[in-house]
Design a protein around this motif. Sequence first.
Motif, PDB file in Angstrom:
ATOM      1  N   MET A  69       0.838  -1.204   0.000  1.00 55.42           N
ATOM      2  CA  MET A  69       0.000   0.000   0.000  1.00 55.42           C
ATOM      3  C   MET A  69       0.875   1.257   0.000  1.00 55.42           C
ATOM      4  SD  MET A  69      -3.071   0.326  -0.425  1.00 55.42           S
ATOM      5  CE  MET A  69      -3.885   1.878  -0.729  1.00 55.42           C
ATOM      6  N   ALA A  70       1.922   1.184   0.856  1.00 58.87           N
ATOM      7  CA  ALA A  70       2.811   2.346   0.929  1.00 58.87           C
ATOM      8  C   ALA A  70       3.509   2.563  -0.412  1.00 58.87           C
ATOM      9  CB  ALA A  70       3.834   2.141   2.035  1.00 58.87           C
ATOM     10  N   ARG A  71       3.823   1.428  -1.051  1.00 55.85           N
ATOM     11  CA  ARG A  71       4.521   1.524  -2.333  1.00 55.85           C
ATOM     12  C   ARG A  71       3.621   2.182  -3.377  1.00 55.85           C
ATOM     13  NH1 ARG A  71       6.676  -1.281  -6.801  1.00 55.85           N
ATOM     14  NH2 ARG A  71       4.727  -2.392  -7.057  1.00 55.85           N
ATOM     15  N   VAL A  72       2.330   1.805  -3.317  1.00 56.96           N
ATOM     16  CA  VAL A  72       1.383   2.377  -4.276  1.00 56.96           C
ATOM     17  C   VAL A  72       1.277   3.880  -4.074  1.00 56.96           C
ATOM     18  CG1 VAL A  72      -1.024   2.400  -4.974  1.00 56.96           C
ATOM     19  CG2 VAL A  72       0.102   0.235  -4.524  1.00 56.96           C
ATOM     20  N   ARG A  73       1.168   4.280  -2.802  1.00 59.47           N
ATOM     21  CA  ARG A  73       1.076   5.715  -2.498  1.00 59.47           C
ATOM     22  C   ARG A  73       2.292   6.466  -3.045  1.00 59.47           C
ATOM     23  NH1 ARG A  73      -3.289   6.493  -2.184  1.00 59.47           N
ATOM     24  NH2 ARG A  73      -4.746   5.994  -0.531  1.00 59.47           N
ATOM     25  N   LEU A  74       3.460   5.816  -2.847  1.00 57.45           N
ATOM     26  CA  LEU A  74       4.698   6.429  -3.307  1.00 57.45           C
ATOM     27  C   LEU A  74       4.672   6.599  -4.823  1.00 57.45           C
ATOM     28  CD1 LEU A  74       6.978   7.167  -1.354  1.00 57.45           C
ATOM     29  CD2 LEU A  74       8.291   5.274  -2.297  1.00 57.45           C
ATOM     30  N   LEU A  75       4.218   5.544  -5.489  1.00 58.16           N
ATOM     31  CA  LEU A  75       4.108   5.584  -6.944  1.00 58.16           C
ATOM     32  C   LEU A  75       3.192   6.713  -7.382  1.00 58.16           C
ATOM     33  CD1 LEU A  75       3.752   1.888  -8.132  1.00 58.16           C
ATOM     34  CD2 LEU A  75       5.413   3.555  -8.909  1.00 58.16           C
ATOM     35  N   GLN A  76       2.052   6.815  -6.670  1.00 57.14           N
ATOM     36  CA  GLN A  76       1.077   7.820  -7.061  1.00 57.14           C
ATOM     37  C   GLN A  76       1.634   9.224  -6.861  1.00 57.14           C
ATOM     38  OE1 GLN A  76      -2.227   6.551  -4.734  1.00 57.14           O
ATOM     39  NE2 GLN A  76      -2.911   5.083  -6.265  1.00 57.14           N
ATOM     40  N   LEU A  77       2.333   9.413  -5.734  1.00 56.92           N
ATOM     41  CA  LEU A  77       2.956  10.714  -5.498  1.00 56.92           C
ATOM     42  C   LEU A  77       3.994  10.998  -6.576  1.00 56.92           C
ATOM     43  CD1 LEU A  77       3.434  10.913  -1.641  1.00 56.92           C
ATOM     44  CD2 LEU A  77       1.963  12.302  -3.093  1.00 56.92           C
ATOM     45  N   GLY A  78       4.730   9.972  -6.971  1.00 56.22           N
ATOM     46  CA  GLY A  78       5.729  10.128  -8.013  1.00 56.22           C
ATOM     47  C   GLY A  78       5.100  10.568  -9.326  1.00 56.22           C
ATOM     48  N   ALA A  79       3.976   9.933  -9.666  1.00 60.14           N
ATOM     49  CA  ALA A  79       3.290  10.287 -10.911  1.00 60.14           C
ATOM     50  C   ALA A  79       2.806  11.731 -10.859  1.00 60.14           C
ATOM     51  CB  ALA A  79       2.116   9.342 -11.144  1.00 60.14           C
ATOM     52  N   LEU A  80       2.278  12.122  -9.688  1.00 65.06           N
ATOM     53  CA  LEU A  80       1.807  13.498  -9.523  1.00 65.06           C
ATOM     54  C   LEU A  80       2.962  14.471  -9.701  1.00 65.06           C
ATOM     55  CD1 LEU A  80      -0.562  15.327  -8.704  1.00 65.06           C
ATOM     56  CD2 LEU A  80       0.206  15.106  -6.352  1.00 65.06           C
ATOM     57  N   ALA A  81       4.088  14.149  -9.063  1.00 67.57           N
ATOM     58  CA  ALA A  81       5.269  15.011  -9.167  1.00 67.57           C
ATOM     59  C   ALA A  81       5.732  15.089 -10.614  1.00 67.57           C
ATOM     60  CB  ALA A  81       6.381  14.477  -8.268  1.00 67.57           C
ATOM     61  N   ALA A  82       5.687  13.955 -11.320  1.00 69.46           N
ATOM     62  CA  ALA A  82       6.131  13.934 -12.710  1.00 69.46           C
ATOM     63  C   ALA A  82       5.253  14.834 -13.571  1.00 69.46           C
ATOM     64  CB  ALA A  82       6.103  12.500 -13.236  1.00 69.46           C
ATOM     65  N   VAL A  83       3.938  14.754 -13.327  1.00 67.49           N
ATOM     66  CA  VAL A  83       3.031  15.580 -14.119  1.00 67.49           C
ATOM     67  C   VAL A  83       3.271  17.063 -13.836  1.00 67.49           C
ATOM     68  CG1 VAL A  83       0.621  16.237 -14.404  1.00 67.49           C
ATOM     69  CG2 VAL A  83       1.258  13.836 -14.433  1.00 67.49           C
ATOM     70  N   LEU A  84       3.441  17.390 -12.541  1.00 68.31           N
ATOM     71  CA  LEU A  84       3.696  18.789 -12.183  1.00 68.31           C
ATOM     72  C   LEU A  84       5.004  19.284 -12.801  1.00 68.31           C
ATOM     73  CD1 LEU A  84       2.608  19.027  -8.434  1.00 68.31           C
ATOM     74  CD2 LEU A  84       1.528  20.059 -10.428  1.00 68.31           C
ATOM     75  N   ALA A  85       6.029  18.424 -12.768  1.00 64.31           N
ATOM     76  CA  ALA A  85       7.322  18.807 -13.326  1.00 64.31           C
ATOM     77  C   ALA A  85       7.211  19.042 -14.829  1.00 64.31           C
ATOM     78  CB  ALA A  85       8.356  17.720 -13.034  1.00 64.31           C
ATOM     79  N   LEU A  86       6.466  18.143 -15.490  1.00 64.68           N
ATOM     80  CA  LEU A  86       6.278  18.276 -16.941  1.00 64.68           C
ATOM     81  C   LEU A  86       5.559  19.584 -17.268  1.00 64.68           C
ATOM     82  CD1 LEU A  86       6.737  16.540 -19.532  1.00 64.68           C
ATOM     83  CD2 LEU A  86       4.332  15.923 -19.341  1.00 64.68           C
ATOM     84  N   TRP A  87       4.534  19.848 -16.463  1.00 68.40           N
ATOM     85  CA  TRP A  87       3.756  21.075 -16.626  1.00 68.40           C
ATOM     86  C   TRP A  87       4.678  22.296 -16.477  1.00 68.40           C
ATOM     87  CZ3 TRP A  87      -0.678  22.559 -12.673  1.00 68.40           C
ATOM     88  CH2 TRP A  87      -1.218  23.784 -13.062  1.00 68.40           C
ATOM     89  N   ALA A  88       5.477  22.301 -15.380  1.00 70.27           N
ATOM     90  CA  ALA A  88       6.374  23.425 -15.129  1.00 70.27           C
ATOM     91  C   ALA A  88       7.358  23.589 -16.272  1.00 70.27           C
ATOM     92  CB  ALA A  88       7.117  23.213 -13.811  1.00 70.27           C
ATOM     93  N   LEU A  89       7.838  22.452 -16.784  1.00 73.70           N
ATOM     94  CA  LEU A  89       8.824  22.472 -17.866  1.00 73.70           C
ATOM     95  C   LEU A  89       8.222  23.088 -19.128  1.00 73.70           C
ATOM     96  CD1 LEU A  89      11.697  21.278 -17.632  1.00 73.70           C
ATOM     97  CD2 LEU A  89      10.910  19.469 -19.168  1.00 73.70           C
ATOM     98  N   ILE A  90       7.004  22.629 -19.471  1.00 72.74           N
ATOM     99  CA  ILE A  90       6.357  23.143 -20.687  1.00 72.74           C
ATOM    100  C   ILE A  90       6.109  24.639 -20.548  1.00 72.74           C
ATOM    101  CG2 ILE A  90       4.248  23.070 -22.078  1.00 72.74           C
ATOM    102  CD1 ILE A  90       4.087  20.101 -21.474  1.00 72.74           C
ATOM    103  N   ALA A  91       5.635  25.041 -19.359  1.00 71.20           N
ATOM    104  CA  ALA A  91       5.341  26.449 -19.143  1.00 71.20           C
ATOM    105  C   ALA A  91       6.625  27.276 -19.188  1.00 71.20           C
ATOM    106  CB  ALA A  91       4.626  26.635 -17.812  1.00 71.20           C
ATOM    107  N   ALA A  92       7.710  26.748 -18.579  1.00 68.71           N
ATOM    108  CA  ALA A  92       8.961  27.501 -18.507  1.00 68.71           C
ATOM    109  C   ALA A  92       9.633  27.592 -19.873  1.00 68.71           C
ATOM    110  CB  ALA A  92       9.904  26.846 -17.493  1.00 68.71           C
ATOM    111  N   ALA A  93       9.502  26.513 -20.660  1.00 67.83           N
ATOM    112  CA  ALA A  93      10.167  26.496 -21.960  1.00 67.83           C
ATOM    113  C   ALA A  93       9.496  27.447 -22.944  1.00 67.83           C
ATOM    114  CB  ALA A  93      10.176  25.073 -22.517  1.00 67.83           C
ATOM    115  N   GLY A  94       8.286  27.894 -22.598  1.00 68.03           N
ATOM    116  CA  GLY A  94       7.614  28.836 -23.474  1.00 68.03           C
ATOM    117  C   GLY A  94       7.090  28.219 -24.752  1.00 68.03           C
ATOM    118  N   LEU A  95       6.810  26.914 -24.710  1.00 68.18           N
ATOM    119  CA  LEU A  95       6.240  26.250 -25.888  1.00 68.18           C
ATOM    120  C   LEU A  95       4.879  26.865 -26.228  1.00 68.18           C
ATOM    121  CD1 LEU A  95       7.044  22.466 -25.327  1.00 68.18           C
ATOM    122  CD2 LEU A  95       7.989  24.002 -27.048  1.00 68.18           C
TER     123      LEU A  95
END
Lengths: 266, 255
Positions: free
Chosen positions: B1-27
């Motif tokens: 269960m803890a592993r799943v939570r960790l995975l989910q947090l990781g996915a959330l972080a990845a999406v946020l990072a991707l979002w920040a990257l796209i916004a910062a790159a000025g695409l």
Amino acid sequence: MWLPVVVFAVLIVSTAGSTSFYFPPLTEVLDVLWTELAHGGLFGDLLFSLRNIVLGLALAIVVGVGAGLVIGEIRTLRLATGPLLDFARATPTVGFVPVIILTLGIGSGPKVFLIFLGSVWPILLNTVSGVRAISPAVHETARGYRIPWRLRLRRVILPGALPQILAGIRVALSIAVVLMVVSEIYGSPDGLGNFILQSGSSFHVAETWAGTILIGILGYGLSVLLLLCEHLLLGWYHQRAPRARPAKTATIESIDTIEKSNGVVV
Amino acid sequence: MARVRLLQLGALAAVLALWALIAAAGLVSSTALPGPRAVAVAFWQLAGSGAFWQAVGETLRGAVTGLVVAVAVGIPVGLVTGVYAAAEESSRLLMEILRSFPVIALLPVFLLVLGSTPGMKATVVFIACVFPVLLQAQYGAQSVPPSIRETVHGYRIPRLLRFRRVILPGAAPSIMTGLRLAATTSVLVAIGVEVLTTLPGIGHMIMESQQAGASARAYACILTAGAIGHTITLLAQFAEHRLLRWRPPALAGGE
């Protein structure tokens, strides 16, 4: 079968001598619908709307089914993205309409994008659950015989998930129609939504009703078309005894379509 | 269960990072997609303002009013048409047509007839919500096993008692599904109506923010709308589990 006929007849009779400003006689509305389609610009509007829907939906099917197959097959990915996908599905796409139309313009592109954005989620989520619904025994067998992944995808996973995928597409269609209307009402030089908005705000009530009826016919026609495709593609599935089907998909019409749809009409 | 939570947090972080990257790159221009930090700041500001919570309240009020009326109408009609096959058969085509009708398309007509009022919003929500509730109730009533039907019939149990004690409980799981769908739909439709009209609410706030060039605020509103929709789904699922504990797990389906 008699009820629709009765309703139709009652509508015609009850509005026949109508002098009410808001509810013109149905015959007049149908008359306007016909003349606008044949001689006015309504046919062009219809084509514009239809093209946006088809393009947006096609894009959503390609992306949704593709991503859904990958997410459904890879367990880690599925567990990780679960909450995110649920949240994405719950986010109302209509909220994006002002953002996208005001920044990207009022042309056809932003509308196709909006329709894609709204209709990709039900397709994706249904594909994921369709892949999961395939019996583990089938999976194990395919794996055990080392069937190449391409062949497995094409011959095992895709057909197995197809009933659910099609149910997802049906839900996506109704979302697509709504987004088409909303995006055109919000800002568009063409399209059915623009037609009813223009005629409504200039108090051409008969035209407004005619446009509304045309959208209804379009929505119904597209869903009938989809059902036809489904019967062609899923003949093998419907012919099977209900007992042999997975319990969850046994009643496609009522459980799948409705249960999987978050917002049949949004 | 803890592993799943960790995975989910990781996915959330990845999406946020991707979002920040796209916004910062000025695409895409910052008006189309502001970065996550700007949206977070905008959300923080909104959460402190009374106008925002008022807008949330307006949206919920329209959604709940429409939903309650839809439930009050949809369940009885659905049960009755589900029990009497003749009623179901004769109304099937009509239901199909009405169900596939995009309610939002009626908006210009409603604006003409009812005007831009909160009642209009509730009416549109009602029309959108009544079909999922009605069809699920109908399906639930049909799913009562024939043996039970015949038993009830054989013992000549009065009609009202039969509806209350046999058909309603039998159809309850299906009705709950309908309610869950309708609850999500209600918020979505309420927001859709607000985007297109001048009625107050979150939808209107999104539009105003975007027109004022504050797209970070618009995104904060959209995410709030998503959070409301998600919360409603979770609450409905929770209620379903609590209310239908007697239901055999085999029928529960789901994940």
